[in-house]
Design an enzyme around this catalytic site. Structure first.
Site, PDB file in Angstrom:
ATOM      1  N   THR A 155       3.325  -2.752   3.315  1.00 49.93           N
ATOM      2  CA  THR A 155       2.694  -3.116   4.589  1.00 49.93           C
ATOM      3  C   THR A 155       1.168  -3.000   4.577  1.00 49.93           C
ATOM      4  OG1 THR A 155       3.033  -0.858   5.399  1.00 49.93           O
ATOM      5  CG2 THR A 155       4.707  -2.485   5.960  1.00 49.93           C
ATOM      6  N   ASP A 156       0.605  -2.185   3.671  1.00 54.99           N
ATOM      7  CA  ASP A 156      -0.837  -1.930   3.748  1.00 54.99           C
ATOM      8  C   ASP A 156      -1.688  -3.190   3.703  1.00 54.99           C
ATOM      9  OD1 ASP A 156      -0.354   0.715   4.019  1.00 54.99           O
ATOM     10  OD2 ASP A 156      -1.528   1.357   2.267  1.00 54.99           O
ATOM     11  N   THR A 200       9.416  -2.185  -0.210  1.00 51.31           N
ATOM     12  CA  THR A 200      10.825  -1.834  -0.304  1.00 51.31           C
ATOM     13  C   THR A 200      11.536  -2.143   0.999  1.00 51.31           C
ATOM     14  OG1 THR A 200      10.118  -0.051  -1.704  1.00 51.31           O
ATOM     15  CG2 THR A 200      12.394  -0.018  -0.964  1.00 51.31           C
ATOM     16  N   LYS A 255      -2.654  -4.894  10.531  1.00 52.81           N
ATOM     17  CA  LYS A 255      -1.983  -3.604  10.662  1.00 52.81           C
ATOM     18  C   LYS A 255      -2.903  -2.705  11.477  1.00 52.81           C
ATOM     19  CE  LYS A 255       0.354  -0.014   7.994  1.00 52.81           C
ATOM     20  NZ  LYS A 255       0.691   0.527   6.668  1.00 52.81           N
TER      21      LYS A 255
END
Ligand SMILES: [Zn+2]
Lengths: 415, 622
Positions: free
Chosen positions: A156-157, A80, A233
């Site tokens: 983002t994961d 999002t 990440k």
């Protein structure tokens, strides 16, 4: 009676008036006129509807085409980048169309003309390799249809896996930029605006690679442009979670000026022709070795017909001695076994210690300074496009920036 | 002023920080820090689109119209949650417990299930861009002088970051739990406002679980008179000022209504704006000349029928013209002139005449002029026109800031409805019967005061002091557990401790348990009460030591003090006549004799106190 209705709840002589919200743990939830939600135990409560919910007319903004601005394509996959809050009901809705994104991030209007493509709406942890293939094909079509640059909004994961996958599958003559937000887009402090605006600057730039553009620091000052195969990440919640590992970022983008500071080499716009190699061998696995971990896990993957196994070993790339015969058996039965390290930083070298030498003799391929996740995606891609021997050879060859021949970077982490 | 006749209506909104071990949504200590101790800094922009805020909310729109950069300063006592870099933890149970206790004391309906909300605040004081807040209880009341004052809501919320200056914020205060208590506009006189505020303050302090000191309680007051408007006044620091603020606000509204009536009688209207830079080409006014030299222009606004009213004083120090100037300042202007105060400020009579001619002003008309860069001048004039048109209607609704002298100044328009949505990162909290039953309502301070007099024989002054003290619960614990004079305990708590604090001792390093063992030792006669200040001061330096170590260090060994007392008593007794004869001059020779015996065992200061006491006793015998 339904959510959104204006109701009165009567209970033990008390009266509550407000808008009915979704129940929580069996309690009636009301949004009162002062804006607060409260939960009411339904025992002995009576609800009367005062006014039925009527969805409000949503005015649709029409995108105006602006002369002289490049066409950027926004492909949404579920992350999002923009969401809207209805303060009347408190509901938050994610927005994907360029019209809505621009309404919420008006700064982007000045920068480009946009075309939107809602590919799918998947939480990034639910992504599968087949989604990466769909993504690559969609981006390919967008570029073919004249996009000057492509922005992919993504959760983002697992963004790093997707960016690695597209790096191998696409030869792109224009920038392909992954972007997301670490703080939900509904809050005024979200990193979405800075990331989205800066990713637009990257999409318009000369950097014709698959990259990830996310906050470089906790401040709203810089966005880092990471090569899609080198990015990971590294923090669960911080804005600056994404880092280049064993590499420096390709560039930094200043906010709000949009100025791009290049930090290293990159493939320039139109330096290569648009090509796509959209196949992946899904029967590949990533295994983490730990002290005492049972080697039978390897046998399981052999039995299940897996063709590639990437091991996250210790230190320079080791596993316990009891794993070695099992690995040997895997290699002998035609599995591509690649060694990476759970240290993440540094370069696998199995020539230093006995265990390493035994591993090499067993037929393990060293992944150099590649990230374990990138090595996994690369296995999938190599095994889908080449025979085993060629895949083995190419695993150690830098194809799209996944291997840095010189060990640099890491200063940010104190290395 | 007859406030009843004026139709005065006032309500309060009180924000009180709670005394807890941790912040409301993270496990950081709720400690206020010195700005110099800040160890990191970052900055952010807050984004909220006007359409999202709803067209009606002028206040928020004024705030977000510019892209403002906010800087934040953190400490080793703040974490990623204050930085808006980690999801919040669950609602702190200790804070909830205190909020429930206060709600019960105000006869409120406690909500069955508490939902934490995000209330949009884009002035930079919250790193998230919203304040986390939860409605805990509804529909209560308190009684003041036999009248019921309604308390419609009590909320538990996180405090905001503290503005240091400009758009720089300190993160230490962010997340400290506070309760927000709103009353209905049920108060009808300034005196009543003060009494209600005092009563709420008493209830809060009676819990013993709210923070005290500067900035730990903030009072906002809303005031209106009939035909006037609702005015919210923010940031009243001192309770003593409340009465004056309300009185002056009623007066201000009344004067504005008088001005309105006068304007209407004169058939006043707001005229046109014209550029008059040319007229002041050769002006001697330094301000005008400088502004024009810097590339500015001079704009003039004709105000038909306003003559004499711009200079009229509403309340001391605040003229109607000031109200207009304040609005113009909000738009970036430095200030303005009007014909009620001209000639003056270097503007000559001749210039005023020419200006009047140029603007075609009649005798009853006033002219307002401003010199600024065109963009600012135009915006400021728009604001002035708006304010003057409002004067024809009466009192405009607005938010005002309380000044130290009891006056108020324009701050911003009244905010629209709060923009709230659920804080999805925090699960709702079910209030169980058990939780409610476990809350014990504490005795009110005024009740405690009466009881202390009766139960412990404290006089008026001491009872009053200790009942109001933060250490009231400590006091009762001590006198209940040990055999010790209540008067003495109050003196130590309320006189000696503040005194050594003034002398620089870090009293906050001593816990309740430190004080318990201190009073225990005192009740056992292990040291003289005269040595209290020295012992406590030493202990503040080394709070990790136990009391015996402190006493040893000061040369006060177990029993030694008793010995000293016995020795002095005997000595003075034996030399009664000498003492009576020499009076206070007997001190020095006797002191020498005592010190000969106790040198190195007991501090000289303590010896001297004990000796003086005994001499005094003998002299009082007569
Ligand atoms: Zn914290």
């Amino acid at each position: 009676m339904k959510e959104g209705d204006r109701v009165i709840v009567r209970k033990e002589g008390k009266i509550y008036e407000g808008i009915l919200m979704p129940e929580r743990d069996g309690f009636i939830v009301l949004k009162l006129d002062n804006g607060y939600n409260i939960g009411i135990n339904p025992e002995g409560a009576e609800i009367e509807v005062l006014e039925e919910f009527r969805s409000q007319e949503v005015r649709k903004e029409v995108l105006e085409e602006r002369d002289g601005l490049p066409l950027i394509s926004i492909v949404s996959t579920g992350g999002t980048i923009a969401s809207k809050v209805d303060y009347r009901t408190g509901a938050v809705t994610a927005k994907f169309s360029p019209e809505e994104i621009l309404e919420l991030i008006p700064e982007m209007k000045e920068l480009a003309n946009y075309r939107g493509r809602s590919l799918f709406n998947i939480l990034s942890e639910n992504m599968r390799p087949e989604n990466w293939v769909q993504m690559a094909k969609a981006v390919y079509e967008e570029i073919k249809n004249g996009a000057y640059g492509v922005i992919i909004t993504h959760g983002t994961d697992t963004m790093g896996y997707s960016s690695a996958a597209l790096s191998f599958m696409l030869r792109t003559p224009v920038p392909v930029v992954f972007v997301g937000a670490q703080r939900s887009a509904d809050r005024p402090s979200s990193d979405n605006v800075v990331n989205a605006v800066c990713s637009t600057h990257v999409a318009k730039s000369n950097i014709a690679e698959v990259v990830v553009a996310m906050h470089h620091t906790t401040s709203d000052d810089l966005v880092a442009v990471h090569r899609g195969t080198k990015v990971r990440k590294m923090h669960m919640s911080r804005r600056d979670a994404f880092k280049s590992i064993n590499a420096t970022p390709v560039a930094l983008v200043e906010y709000p000026s949009g100025k791009i500071k290049v930090l290293g080499d990159y493939v320039k716009r139109n330096e290569r022709e648009l090509e796509i190699y959209p196949k992946l061998e899904e029967k590949c696995a990533l295994l983490k070795f730990f002290p005492g971990s049972p080697p039978e896990i390897i046998d399981f993957f052999i039995e299940r017909g897996y063709r590639g196994i990437v091991i996250e070993g210790t230190g320079l790339g080791h596993v316990s001695a009891e794993w070695i015969p099992h690995i040997k058996e895997a290699v002998e039965s035609g599995v591509l076994v690649t060694m990476t390290s759970q240290c993440l930083f540094g370069r696998v070298c199995d020539r230093v210690y006995d265990t390493g030498r035994d591993l090499l003799r067993a037929g393990v391929v060293e992944a150099e300074d590649m990230l374990p996740e990138t090595a996994l995606v690369k296995s999938m891609w190599l095994l889908a496009h080449y025979d085993l021997e060629e895949a083995k050879r190419l695993m150690k060859v830098n194809l799209v920036g996944e291997i840095n021949p010189r060990s640099t970077g890491g200063a940010e982490f104190g290395f | 002023m007859d406030f009843k006749k004026l139709g005065l209506r006032a309500g309060l909104e009180i924000h009180q920080q709670l005394k807890t071990k941790e912040k409301l949504f993270c496990r950081c200590p709720p400690e206020m820090r010195d700005f110099e101790e800040s160890s990191y800094q970052f900055f952010r922009y807050l984004h909220a689109t006007p359409s999202e805020l709803g067209e009606v909310d002028v206040a928020a729109e004024e705030e977000v119209s510019l892209r403002r950069k906010y800087s934040y300063f953190g400490y080793d006592s703040t974490c990623l949650i204050e930085n808006d870099e980690e999801p919040p933890k669950e609602l702190d149970r200790e804070s909830l417990e205190i909020a429930l206790m206060i709600a019960k004391m105000m006869n409120m309906q406690i909500v069955d299930q508490i939902h934490v909300m995000r209330k949009i605040v884009v002035d930079g004081s919250n790193t998230t861009g919203f304040q986390r807040t939860a409605l805990i209880a509804l529909d209560g009341y308190i009684e003041v002088d036999g009248k019921k004052i309604r308390i419609p809501s009590l909320c538990l919320e996180e405090d905001a970051a503290q503005r240091i200056e400009g758009d720089n914020f300190s993160l230490d205060r962010l997340g400290i739990p506070l309760v927000e208590i709103s009353t209905a506009p049920d108060m009808e006189s300034p005196e009543e406002v003060r009494k209600v505020a005092e009563r709420i303050g008493e209830i809060l302090r009676s819990t013993g679980r709210v923070r005290r000191g500067l900035g730990t309680i903030r009072q906002d007051v809303n005031v209106s008179i009939s035909d006037g408007a609702r005015i919210e006044i923010k940031g009243v620091q001192e309770l003593e000022m409340l009465e004056e603020i309300v009185r002056l606000e009623a007066k201000r509204q009344l004067e504005l209504l008088r001005i309105r009536d006068e304007l209407r009688r004169r058939g006043a209207s707001v005229g046109d704006v014209k550029e008059v830079t040319e007229l002041f080409k050769n002006t001697k006014s330094k301000i005008l000349r400088r502004k024009v030299e810097e590339g500015g222009i001079v704009l003039a606004l004709l105000l038909r029928g306003f003559s004499g009213l711009l200079g009229r004083e509403l309340i001391p120090g605040l003229r109607f013209g000031t109200e207009i100037a304040d609005r113009m300042r909000r738009r970036g202007a430095g200030g303005c002139f009007h014909t009620d105060e001209l000639p003056g400020y270097g503007i000559t009579e001749d210039e005023v005449t020419k200006l009047r001619e140029f603007m075609n002003a009649q005798e009853n008309d006033a002219i307002l002029i401003i010199a600024e860069k065109r963009e600012i001048a135009e915006k400021a004039m728009e604001a002035a026109i708006k304010r003057c048109k409002e004067a024809l209607q009466g009192v405009p609704e607005e938010t005002r800031r309380a000044m130290e002298d009891g006056t108020t100044r324009y701050m911003r328009p009244l905010p629209g409805a709060a923009r709230m949505y659920p804080e999805t990162d925090i699960p709702p909290v079910k209030i169980t019967r058990e939780m409610l039953e476990n809350i014990k309502i504490p005795e009110l301070i005024s009740e405690a005061e009466e009881r202390f007099k009766k139960e412990y024989g404290l006089n008026e002054e001491l009872a009053r002091k200790i009942a109001r003290s933060e250490n009231r619960f400590l006091f009762e614990r001590v006198v209940k557990e040990f055999e010790i004079s209540p008067q003495l305990v109050v003196r130590v708590i309320e006189e000696i401790i503040p005194q050594i604090r003034r002398e620089g001792a870090k009293v906050e390093s001593l816990s309740e348990e430190h004080f318990m063992s201190f009073f225990k030792a005192m009740s056992e006669g292990r040291f003289a009460k005269e040595a209290s200040d020295e012992i406590l001061m030493k202990w503040c330096e080394k709070p990790e030591n136990d009391l015996t170590e402190i006493l040893e260090e000061l040369g006060i060994k177990g029993g030694t003090f008793e010995e000293l007392k016995k020795f002095v008593k005997k000595l003075v007794e034996e030399r009664k006549d000498f003492v009576k004869e020499r009076g206070e001059r007997a001190f020095s020779p006797l002191m020498g004799m005592v010190m000969k015996e106790f040198r190195g065992k007991v501090d000289g200061k303590i010896v001297s106190e004990v000796l003086k006491e005994e001499i005094r006793k003998v002299l009082e015998e007569g």
